[in-house]
Scaffold this active site. Structure first.
Site, mmCIF file in Angstrom:
data_model
loop_
_atom_site.group_PDB
_atom_site.id
_atom_site.type_symbol
_atom_site.label_atom_id
_atom_site.label_comp_id
_atom_site.label_asym_id
_atom_site.label_seq_id
_atom_site.Cartn_x
_atom_site.Cartn_y
_atom_site.Cartn_z
ATOM 1 N N GLY A 108 -47.319 -27.050 -35.921
ATOM 2 C CA GLY A 108 -48.284 -27.057 -37.019
ATOM 3 C C GLY A 108 -47.607 -27.485 -38.301
ATOM 4 N N SER A 118 -48.813 -27.989 -44.629
ATOM 5 C CA SER A 118 -47.998 -27.791 -45.830
ATOM 6 C C SER A 118 -46.898 -26.754 -45.597
ATOM 7 C CB SER A 118 -48.889 -27.434 -47.015
ATOM 8 O OG SER A 118 -49.829 -26.458 -46.645
ATOM 9 N N LYS A 168 -53.495 -23.218 -38.580
ATOM 10 C CA LYS A 168 -54.559 -22.393 -39.146
ATOM 11 C C LYS A 168 -54.996 -21.378 -38.082
ATOM 12 C CE LYS A 168 -55.159 -24.592 -43.082
ATOM 13 N NZ LYS A 168 -54.916 -23.927 -44.369
ATOM 14 N N LYS A 194 -50.951 -7.992 -46.732
ATOM 15 C CA LYS A 194 -51.097 -9.439 -46.972
ATOM 16 C C LYS A 194 -52.555 -9.858 -46.778
ATOM 17 C CE LYS A 194 -49.396 -13.822 -47.213
ATOM 18 N NZ LYS A 194 -50.287 -14.714 -46.579
ATOM 19 N N ASN A 222 -55.000 -11.816 -49.303
ATOM 20 C CA ASN A 222 -55.710 -13.050 -48.938
ATOM 21 C C ASN A 222 -57.229 -12.897 -49.069
ATOM 22 O OD1 ASN A 222 -53.191 -13.734 -46.534
ATOM 23 N ND2 ASN A 222 -53.618 -15.002 -48.293
ATOM 24 N N ASN A 271 -50.696 -21.689 -58.620
ATOM 25 C CA ASN A 271 -50.882 -22.301 -57.290
ATOM 26 C C ASN A 271 -52.351 -22.401 -56.884
ATOM 27 O OD1 ASN A 271 -48.142 -22.076 -57.305
ATOM 28 N ND2 ASN A 271 -47.975 -21.037 -55.339
ATOM 29 N N GLU A 314 -60.023 -20.723 -43.276
ATOM 30 C CA GLU A 314 -59.635 -19.612 -42.393
ATOM 31 C C GLU A 314 -60.511 -18.378 -42.629
ATOM 32 O OE1 GLU A 314 -55.065 -19.955 -41.319
ATOM 33 O OE2 GLU A 314 -55.318 -19.727 -43.476
HETATM 34 O O1 KPL Z 1 -51.219 -16.811 -48.708
HETATM 35 C C1 KPL Z 1 -51.690 -17.384 -49.657
HETATM 36 C C2 KPL Z 1 -52.535 -18.561 -49.392
HETATM 37 O O2 KPL Z 1 -52.762 -19.382 -50.268
HETATM 38 O O3 KPL Z 1 -52.985 -18.657 -48.234
HETATM 39 C C3 KPL Z 1 -51.468 -16.843 -51.044
HETATM 40 C C4 KPL Z 1 -50.565 -15.646 -50.975
HETATM 41 C C5 KPL Z 1 -52.774 -16.456 -51.649
HETATM 42 C C6 KPL Z 1 -50.757 -17.790 -51.959
HETATM 43 O O4 KPL Z 1 -51.551 -18.796 -52.444
#
Ligand code: KPL
Length: 298
Positions: free
Chosen positions: A7, A10, A72, A177, A181, A244, A259
């Site tokens: 995969g 990015s 993904k 996490k 998300n 980001n 996702e």
């Molecule tokens: O895991 C992430 C994602 O973009 O999927 C985070 C932690 C939100 C960083 O952008």
């Protein structure tokens, strides 16, 4: 170590490019990216600067010491099928969402490890990936506890310069996490904003509510994740990655399937099973599913 990155999007390309500094890496990805890497190597720019020459192909090789799965979440069953015939000793999932390790363990004849990653990555062109923020890979046994395989993989990652923690409490970390998300990804994807937008204001309110619901579902599953810890983690990651574009926001901008089923949709489903109400996650998931359906992506 012989490492297969399954995969090469990015994140897979970023990790593969860094790991190729000291390991024999093969990336499995899409034809244009593979051709570019074979022609001129893989260029990593931004917070990490390096050009390496990993092997690249569109099909699965015969074997490797370690397979790092970065597809993904909705492609995990296909990845498990492809890796079923591959001679792999250890398989590490570095993916968003929960349940990927179980899907891989069903088909892949290898020790499966769970992982999460907070590095920021954007594929800018075929053969080129930008590191938008140095984060950390956290990995360990999916059910928690010590794991010699995780120690070996942690050492191999560190040797290449990937900031890595080997953890014995992966179930708690994966749920934390997931809370991050559910808050950042869906909110930024729907509002078309960068991650910093969920630190306060209306975006922050929506994201924190989603993270609190995720913590409630985690507790129903026997994971000790308080609402306060989930919201603190959300704030920490949103601040560290403020500039980001989240992966789900990148998917929406690129017109690709998201996702959502493995993130907000997962919390919605598990909440329903446990009788825990998750109206914010259900709404975010419903809006994203509607967007995907309108574009023929589901
Ligand atoms: O895991 C992430 C994602 O973009 O999927 C985070 C932690 C939100 C960083 O952008």
């Amino acid at each position: 170590m012989k490492i297969l990155v399954f995969g090469a999007g990015s994140l897979g390309s970023l990790l593969g490019g860094i790991l190729a500094r000291v390991h024999e890496v093969t990336l499995v990805g899409r034809p244009r990216h593979v051709e570019a890497i074979e022609g001129g190597g893989l260029r990593v720019s931004g917070a990490v600067e390096t050009t390496t020459r990993p092997r690249a192909r569109t099909d699965t090789p015969e074997g490797a010491d370690l397979a790092v799965v970065c597809v993904k979440a909705f492609d995990t069953p296909a990845a498990a099928g492809a890796l079923a015939d591959c001679d792999v000793e250890v398989c590490l999932s570095v993916q968003n969402g929960l349940g990927n390790e179980a899907t891989l363990a069903d088909r892949v004849g290898a020790s499966v490890l769970a992982g999460s990653c907070t590095y920021g990555a954007v594929l800018t062109d075929p053969g080129r990936v930008e590191c938008t923020g140095i984060g950390r890979v956290t990995l360990g046994a999916p059910g928690g506890g010590e794991s010699p395989a995780a120690d070996r993989v942690g050492e191999a990652f560190e040797a290449a310069g990937v900031v890595t923690t080997v953890a014995s409490d992966m179930p708690e970390r994966l749920w934390e996490k997931l809370a991050v998300n559910t808050g950042i990804n869906a909110t930024t994807a729907l509002a078309r904003l960068e991650n910093g937008a969920v630190r306060d204001g209306d975006g922050g309110g929506v994201a924190a509510a989603a993270a609190r619901e995720t913590a409630a579902v985690a507790r129903a599953e026997g994971i000790a994740l308080s609402a306060a810890t989930a919201v603190e983690a959300l704030d920490r990651v949103a601040s560290a990655t403020a500039e980001n574009t989240s992966s789900m926001h990148q998917d929406v901008l690129g017109g690709r399937r998201t996702e959502v089923d493995g993130i907000n949709g997962y919390v919605e489903r598990r909440g329903d099973e446990h009788g825990v109400e998750t109206p914010v996650n259900a709404t975010l998931a419903g809006l994203l599913r509607a967007w995907e359906a309108a574009r023929g992506l589901r």
